[in-house]
Design a protein around this motif. Sequence first.
Motif, mmCIF file in Angstrom:
data_model
loop_
_atom_site.group_PDB
_atom_site.id
_atom_site.type_symbol
_atom_site.label_atom_id
_atom_site.label_comp_id
_atom_site.label_asym_id
_atom_site.label_seq_id
_atom_site.Cartn_x
_atom_site.Cartn_y
_atom_site.Cartn_z
ATOM 1 N N GLN A 172 26.190 -52.069 -32.002
ATOM 2 C CA GLN A 172 26.193 -51.197 -33.179
ATOM 3 C C GLN A 172 25.128 -51.563 -34.212
ATOM 4 O OE1 GLN A 172 29.928 -51.368 -35.224
ATOM 5 N NE2 GLN A 172 29.749 -53.541 -35.754
ATOM 6 N N ASN A 173 24.622 -52.810 -34.177
ATOM 7 C CA ASN A 173 23.598 -53.193 -35.159
ATOM 8 C C ASN A 173 22.175 -52.943 -34.651
ATOM 9 O OD1 ASN A 173 23.631 -55.146 -33.219
ATOM 10 N ND2 ASN A 173 23.653 -56.893 -34.644
ATOM 11 N N GLU A 174 22.046 -52.442 -33.429
ATOM 12 C CA GLU A 174 20.718 -52.105 -32.920
ATOM 13 C C GLU A 174 20.251 -50.802 -33.554
ATOM 14 O OE1 GLU A 174 19.743 -53.008 -28.706
ATOM 15 O OE2 GLU A 174 21.914 -53.356 -28.486
ATOM 16 N N THR A 175 18.952 -50.574 -33.513
ATOM 17 C CA THR A 175 18.396 -49.397 -34.178
ATOM 18 C C THR A 175 18.520 -48.143 -33.314
ATOM 19 O OG1 THR A 175 16.188 -49.725 -33.256
ATOM 20 C CG2 THR A 175 16.700 -50.851 -35.340
ATOM 21 N N ILE A 176 18.265 -47.039 -33.987
ATOM 22 C CA ILE A 176 18.299 -45.763 -33.272
ATOM 23 C C ILE A 176 17.253 -45.744 -32.158
ATOM 24 C CG2 ILE A 176 17.924 -43.275 -33.482
ATOM 25 C CD1 ILE A 176 18.943 -43.461 -36.361
ATOM 26 N N SER A 177 16.086 -46.313 -32.435
ATOM 27 C CA SER A 177 15.031 -46.334 -31.409
ATOM 28 C C SER A 177 15.472 -47.149 -30.195
ATOM 29 C CB SER A 177 13.735 -46.892 -31.988
ATOM 30 O OG SER A 177 13.893 -48.213 -32.456
ATOM 31 N N ASP A 178 16.220 -48.247 -30.427
ATOM 32 C CA ASP A 178 16.760 -49.028 -29.308
ATOM 33 C C ASP A 178 17.711 -48.171 -28.474
ATOM 34 O OD1 ASP A 178 15.441 -51.373 -30.080
ATOM 35 O OD2 ASP A 178 17.061 -51.940 -31.456
ATOM 36 N N ALA A 179 18.527 -47.401 -29.167
ATOM 37 C CA ALA A 179 19.488 -46.538 -28.474
ATOM 38 C C ALA A 179 18.773 -45.460 -27.661
ATOM 39 C CB ALA A 179 20.440 -45.896 -29.485
ATOM 40 N N LEU A 180 17.689 -44.915 -28.238
ATOM 41 C CA LEU A 180 16.929 -43.885 -27.528
ATOM 42 C C LEU A 180 16.320 -44.434 -26.245
ATOM 43 C CD1 LEU A 180 15.123 -42.074 -30.489
ATOM 44 C CD2 LEU A 180 17.066 -41.250 -29.137
ATOM 45 N N LEU A 181 15.835 -45.658 -26.322
ATOM 46 C CA LEU A 181 15.276 -46.293 -25.121
ATOM 47 C C LEU A 181 16.353 -46.467 -24.055
ATOM 48 C CD1 LEU A 181 12.957 -49.007 -26.725
ATOM 49 C CD2 LEU A 181 12.251 -46.954 -25.450
ATOM 50 N N ASN A 191 30.844 -53.036 -30.174
ATOM 51 C CA ASN A 191 30.937 -54.167 -31.100
ATOM 52 C C ASN A 191 31.848 -55.183 -30.437
ATOM 53 O OD1 ASN A 191 30.864 -55.862 -33.345
ATOM 54 N ND2 ASN A 191 32.609 -54.820 -34.315
ATOM 55 N N ALA A 192 31.298 -56.353 -30.120
ATOM 56 C CA ALA A 192 32.068 -57.385 -29.404
ATOM 57 C C ALA A 192 32.659 -56.812 -28.118
ATOM 58 C CB ALA A 192 33.159 -57.952 -30.295
ATOM 59 N N ASP A 193 31.836 -56.074 -27.386
ATOM 60 C CA ASP A 193 32.181 -55.486 -26.090
ATOM 61 C C ASP A 193 33.175 -54.329 -26.155
ATOM 62 O OD1 ASP A 193 30.496 -57.242 -24.752
ATOM 63 O OD2 ASP A 193 32.085 -58.762 -24.553
ATOM 64 N N LYS A 194 33.657 -53.969 -27.321
ATOM 65 C CA LYS A 194 34.580 -52.841 -27.437
ATOM 66 C C LYS A 194 33.824 -51.591 -27.887
ATOM 67 C CE LYS A 194 38.715 -55.566 -28.487
ATOM 68 N NZ LYS A 194 39.307 -55.352 -27.148
ATOM 69 N N LEU A 195 34.208 -50.457 -27.357
ATOM 70 C CA LEU A 195 33.555 -49.207 -27.704
ATOM 71 C C LEU A 195 33.900 -48.799 -29.130
ATOM 72 C CD1 LEU A 195 31.864 -46.823 -26.434
ATOM 73 C CD2 LEU A 195 34.060 -45.647 -26.169
ATOM 74 N N VAL A 196 32.879 -48.518 -29.921
ATOM 75 C CA VAL A 196 33.115 -48.067 -31.299
ATOM 76 C C VAL A 196 32.522 -46.683 -31.554
ATOM 77 C CG1 VAL A 196 33.301 -50.378 -32.273
ATOM 78 C CG2 VAL A 196 31.032 -49.270 -32.100
ATOM 79 N N GLY A 197 31.745 -46.199 -30.574
ATOM 80 C CA GLY A 197 31.161 -44.884 -30.754
ATOM 81 C C GLY A 197 30.260 -44.509 -29.597
ATOM 82 N N ILE A 198 29.647 -43.327 -29.730
ATOM 83 C CA ILE A 198 28.745 -42.843 -28.692
ATOM 84 C C ILE A 198 27.572 -42.148 -29.373
ATOM 85 C CG2 ILE A 198 29.867 -40.581 -28.458
ATOM 86 C CD1 ILE A 198 29.352 -40.749 -25.441
ATOM 87 N N PHE A 199 26.420 -42.218 -28.736
ATOM 88 C CA PHE A 199 25.231 -41.541 -29.245
ATOM 89 C C PHE A 199 24.674 -40.686 -28.111
ATOM 90 C CE2 PHE A 199 20.646 -41.241 -30.046
ATOM 91 C CZ PHE A 199 20.661 -40.723 -31.332
#
Length: 323
Positions: free
Chosen positions: A216-225, A239-247
């Motif tokens: 969750q602390n990674e950037t949007i660009s990291d997520a896009l990659l 976050n700590a291996d638990k799902l907190v969301g989706i992009f």
Amino acid sequence: MSSQFNYCQSALNVIEIEAAAITQLGQYIDTTFTAACELLIACKGKVIVTGMGKSGHIANKIAATLASTGTPAFFVHPGEASHGDLGMIEREDVVIALSNSGESDEILALYPVLTRLSIPIIAITGNTNSTMAREASVSLCVKVDKEACPLGLAPTSSTTATLVMGDAIAVSLLEAKGFTANDFALSHPGGSLGRKLLLRISDIMHKGDGIPSVQQNETISDALLEVSRKGLGMTAVTNADKLVGIFTDGDLRRILDARIDIHQTPISAVMTERCVTINEHILAAEALAVMESKKVNGLIVVNEQQEPVGAFNMHDLLRAGVL
């Protein structure tokens, strides 16, 4: 001459004659039909269906229908049976013998051996006074008024009536046994119904390194990659291996409209929280229904601890034949 011939009228005549033949079968559904079904229900072995010529083709189809609806059955050619294939038939089996005349020499040649082995015979004929009918354990009549062939030679109405009688037996046994769609799928794993009733998400989901995931602390660009690398049009956010969301790709379009700095903004700021998830044991067909109702193209699969264990999208369902 062919241009003047009324093909459609000829076809309609055939349909009318064969429909009448099927309709009159109702008069033959009586206590003998019940007796035949009870013999088959009580069968501890296999159902052997046999017939010569055109009746043989119908017998083959009836055997296939029985087998696919919960009654183990197969076809034995009566000519081959007399030359060794009788070894396929055992004492606990039941034989269904088809012949419109009821006087098929190849089938009658089997009767003495079947009788010696105390194997019940269900004869399906168009002549209840025939030798096959008289010497059978149970005789079912499929007599028709006339063949659809104008010459009265090619088996047409008679084979149709026999086929329908076979279907009537198969479906009656299916209902009596409480045979379900799930049971049907077990004998049709390669068909579309089998895929829908047997295939689970665990069979098609991407696992391990194939799961798109970012912290969750990674950037949007990291997520896009990550979305680009995994090719599912989405990524889990953890976050700590638990799902907190989706992009997803849809989220990307929204942030571009908002002119957000993708290199500085953490993915947690734009992800979709409380996203739809499923477990890996759910049927693929059920997952499809969830996706259609929620209008999403992909899902993250989680375990009881809400940890991502898989991911898939509509293309995976399409490849698996669920769609």
